[in-house]
Write an enzyme that holds these catalytic residues in place. Structure first.
Site, PDB file in Angstrom:
ATOM      1  CB  CYS A 149      -7.962   2.896  -6.813  1.00 57.84           C
ATOM      2  SG  CYS A 149      -6.785   4.154  -6.279  1.00 57.84           S
TER       3      CYS A 149
HETATM    4  N1  LIG Z   1      -4.028   1.033  -1.904  1.00 55.28           N
HETATM    5  C1  LIG Z   1      -4.849   1.071  -2.950  1.00 55.28           C
HETATM    6  O1  LIG Z   1      -6.050   1.378  -2.818  1.00 55.28           O
HETATM    7  C2  LIG Z   1      -4.346   0.742  -4.331  1.00 55.28           C
HETATM    8  C3  LIG Z   1      -5.261   0.729  -5.387  1.00 55.28           C
HETATM    9  C4  LIG Z   1      -4.810   0.423  -6.680  1.00 55.28           C
HETATM   10  C5  LIG Z   1      -3.470   0.160  -6.899  1.00 55.28           C
HETATM   11  N2  LIG Z   1      -2.607   0.221  -5.870  1.00 55.28           N
HETATM   12  C6  LIG Z   1      -1.208  -0.046  -6.151  1.00 55.28           C
HETATM   13  O2  LIG Z   1      -0.849  -1.296  -5.605  1.00 55.28           O
HETATM   14  C7  LIG Z   1       0.522  -1.264  -5.170  1.00 55.28           C
HETATM   15  C8  LIG Z   1       0.558  -1.614  -3.684  1.00 55.28           C
HETATM   16  O3  LIG Z   1      -0.224  -0.647  -2.989  1.00 55.28           O
HETATM   17  P1  LIG Z   1      -0.475  -0.703  -1.432  1.00 55.28           P
HETATM   18  O4  LIG Z   1      -1.490   0.333  -1.149  1.00 55.28           O
HETATM   19  O5  LIG Z   1      -0.698  -2.090  -1.001  1.00 55.28           O
HETATM   20  O6  LIG Z   1       0.943  -0.184  -0.895  1.00 55.28           O
HETATM   21  P2  LIG Z   1       1.601  -0.432   0.527  1.00 55.28           P
HETATM   22  O7  LIG Z   1       0.529  -0.667   1.539  1.00 55.28           O
HETATM   23  O8  LIG Z   1       2.541   0.691   0.745  1.00 55.28           O
HETATM   24  O9  LIG Z   1       2.413  -1.799   0.329  1.00 55.28           O
HETATM   25  C9  LIG Z   1       3.540  -1.870  -0.515  1.00 55.28           C
HETATM   26  C10 LIG Z   1       4.168  -3.235  -0.375  1.00 55.28           C
HETATM   27  O10 LIG Z   1       5.337  -3.290  -1.193  1.00 55.28           O
HETATM   28  C11 LIG Z   1       6.453  -3.722  -0.408  1.00 55.28           C
HETATM   29  N3  LIG Z   1       7.684  -3.087  -0.896  1.00 55.28           N
HETATM   30  C12 LIG Z   1       7.954  -1.767  -0.942  1.00 55.28           C
HETATM   31  N4  LIG Z   1       9.165  -1.557  -1.494  1.00 55.28           N
HETATM   32  C13 LIG Z   1       9.660  -2.771  -1.778  1.00 55.28           C
HETATM   33  C14 LIG Z   1      10.883  -3.240  -2.338  1.00 55.28           C
HETATM   34  N5  LIG Z   1      11.826  -2.387  -2.732  1.00 55.28           N
HETATM   35  N6  LIG Z   1      11.058  -4.583  -2.481  1.00 55.28           N
HETATM   36  C15 LIG Z   1      10.120  -5.449  -2.080  1.00 55.28           C
HETATM   37  N7  LIG Z   1       8.926  -5.081  -1.536  1.00 55.28           N
HETATM   38  C16 LIG Z   1       8.720  -3.759  -1.385  1.00 55.28           C
HETATM   39  C17 LIG Z   1       6.118  -3.251   0.983  1.00 55.28           C
HETATM   40  O11 LIG Z   1       6.870  -4.011   1.910  1.00 55.28           O
HETATM   41  P3  LIG Z   1       7.287  -3.363   3.320  1.00 55.28           P
HETATM   42  O12 LIG Z   1       6.011  -3.141   4.056  1.00 55.28           O
HETATM   43  O13 LIG Z   1       8.107  -4.419   3.929  1.00 55.28           O
HETATM   44  O14 LIG Z   1       8.015  -2.101   2.965  1.00 55.28           O
HETATM   45  C18 LIG Z   1       4.627  -3.566   1.031  1.00 55.28           C
HETATM   46  O15 LIG Z   1       4.430  -4.945   1.236  1.00 55.28           O
HETATM   47  C19 LIG Z   1       1.026   0.160  -5.454  1.00 55.28           C
HETATM   48  O16 LIG Z   1       1.678   0.200  -6.679  1.00 55.28           O
HETATM   49  C20 LIG Z   1      -0.263   0.964  -5.537  1.00 55.28           C
HETATM   50  O17 LIG Z   1      -0.154   2.136  -6.323  1.00 55.28           O
HETATM   51  C21 LIG Z   1      -3.002   0.467  -4.577  1.00 55.28           C
END
Ligand SMILES: NC(=O)c1ccc[n+]([C@@H]2O[C@H](COP(=O)([O-])OP(=O)(O)OC[C@H]3O[C@@H](n4cnc5c(N)ncnc54)[C@H](OP(=O)(O)O)[C@@H]3O)[C@@H](O)[C@H]2O)c1
Length: 338
Positions: A149
């Site tokens: 991001c």
């Molecule tokens: N948030 C942002 O603004 C943003 C921007 C750019 C990129 N990203 C990237 O996008 C990705 C997701 O971000 P997010 O903000 O959506 O994170 P998040 O809200 O913490 O969600 C992470 C997801 O991954 C799942 N997960 C975690 N560990 C896992 C495992 N071992 N096996 C299977 N599923 C697993 C979680 O499931 P549970 O809930 O069941 O644990 C949840 O559905 C990250 O790599 C982040 O760096 C995020």
């Protein structure tokens, strides 16, 4: 219809993917997975009631693979790399929202993310998913490393001046402010409402994991190895990133000339909007969209360019950009669903 699977559907980026893909005319959401007990996705997200009848559960990758042609990995870094090879070997296309395939030098990745890469042989196969820079490669790729991001706003903001060699590469300062959804949905004390409300703080000054990514891409654009100074801040708002970037000019130009440089560089790029002289970007104007708004002010007597970019961290900074990449990979109109 293109069948898509989303791993990490219970996270913020996963939820935003569901929101967009549900309205995409050429896509059917076929499979949703997260590390949770099996439950209806409309129970996980009550706003989906009556709109999507699917279960979200801790499915095996094999099960997702069978049902989907394209898989979004909205998973934490270190987790995505455990799943991507299986899908790629099965001939599926993968769009990874984590950092696992973004850094081309595996040593740099391992240093910043403090983990051994499990499948470094896939890093060279991945295309950095910034369509404004890599559209032609994205078209032919099976693995997209969707940009971070903060990097999206920083790179789009600096690139035109650097490409034209108009700015000094040693003294760039990128001061970015992000809404709290940028940290994901996992609870943490520092992210609680009571800790954040009416507060505003910098963190990880010149130590944030997005730095190697910004440096990598801006070094490519400028043709020389550069390192930005990067100061991220957390602001008590749900979403959005506003970056104010300070660049020292090598050659004196005025704001009108700078605007022309930016408009020429992003000519034909629907999702990058160059604002008119005197207009500053605002996160509310890009909320829930794939737009990056860029404003520019030049102070010729100080040889100073101030470039301001606004994106939605879950929009152009994550899920919307991921869908833009999917559209390019499958030959759809790039704006479809967005
Ligand atoms: N948030 C942002 O603004 C943003 C921007 C750019 C990129 N990203 C990237 O996008 C990705 C997701 O971000 P997010 O903000 O959506 O994170 P998040 O809200 O913490 O969600 C992470 C997801 O991954 C799942 N997960 C975690 N560990 C896992 C495992 N071992 N096996 C299977 N599923 C697993 C979680 O499931 P549970 O809930 O069941 O644990 C949840 O559905 C990250 O790599 C982040 O760096 C995020």
């Amino acid at each position: 219809m293109l069948k898509v699977g989303i791993m990490g559907a219970s996270g913020y980026a996963g939820e935003e993917l569901i929101r967009i893909l549900l309205n995409h005319p050429k896509v059917k959401i076929a499979s949703l997975a997260a590390k949770i007990e099996k439950m209806a996705v409309s129970k996980l997200y009550p706003w989906l009631k009556g709109m999507l009848e699917l279960e979200c559960s801790d499915k095996s990758a094999e099960e997702i693979c069978k049902k989907s042609d394209c898989i979004f990995l909205a998973l934490p870094h270190k987790v995505s790399m455990q799943f991507a090879p299986l899908f790629l070997k099965a001939g599926k296309k993968v769009i990874d929202l984590s950092a696992d395939f973004r850094i081309r030098d595996v040593g740099v990745y391992e240093k910043w993310y403090e983990v051994k890469h499990e499948c470094p042989e896939y890093i060279n196969k991945a295309v950095y998913g910034l369509p404004e820079f890599y559209r032609e490669k994205i078209k032919k790729s099976d693995l997209i490393a969707n940009p971070g991001c903060y990097p999206t706003g920083a790179i789009l903001g600096c690139a035109p001046l650097l490409k034209k060699k108009l700015a000094d590469t040693k003294s760039i300062i990128c001061d970015s402010k992000s809404g709290v959804s940028g940290a994901g949905r996992v609870p943490a004390q520092g992210l609680m409402f009571t800790e954040l409300q009416n507060s505003f703080r910098p963190y990880k000054i010149n130590a944030h994991r997005h730095m190697p990514e910004i440096n990598q891409e801006l070094s490519c654009v400028s043709g020389e190895k550069l390192e930005v100074n990067f100061i991220p801040h957390l602001v008590p708002m749900e979403r959005g990133i506003l970056s104010t970037i300070y660049l020292k000019l090598n050659k004196i130009i005025n704001t009108k000339e700078a605007l022309k440089v930016y408009k020429d560089f992003y000519k034909g790029e629907y999702f990058v909007r160059i604002l008119e002289e005197g207009v500053c970007p605002d996160t509310k104007n890009v909320a829930r969209t794939n737009f990056c708004d860029i404003g520019i002010r030049i102070f010729p007597d100080r040889s100073l360019a101030i470039v301001m970019t606004a994106i939605d961290n879950l929009g152009k900074g994550a899920s919307h950009q991921a869908v833009q990449n999917m559209n390019i990979m499958f030959g759809f109109d790039e704006k479809e669903g967005l």
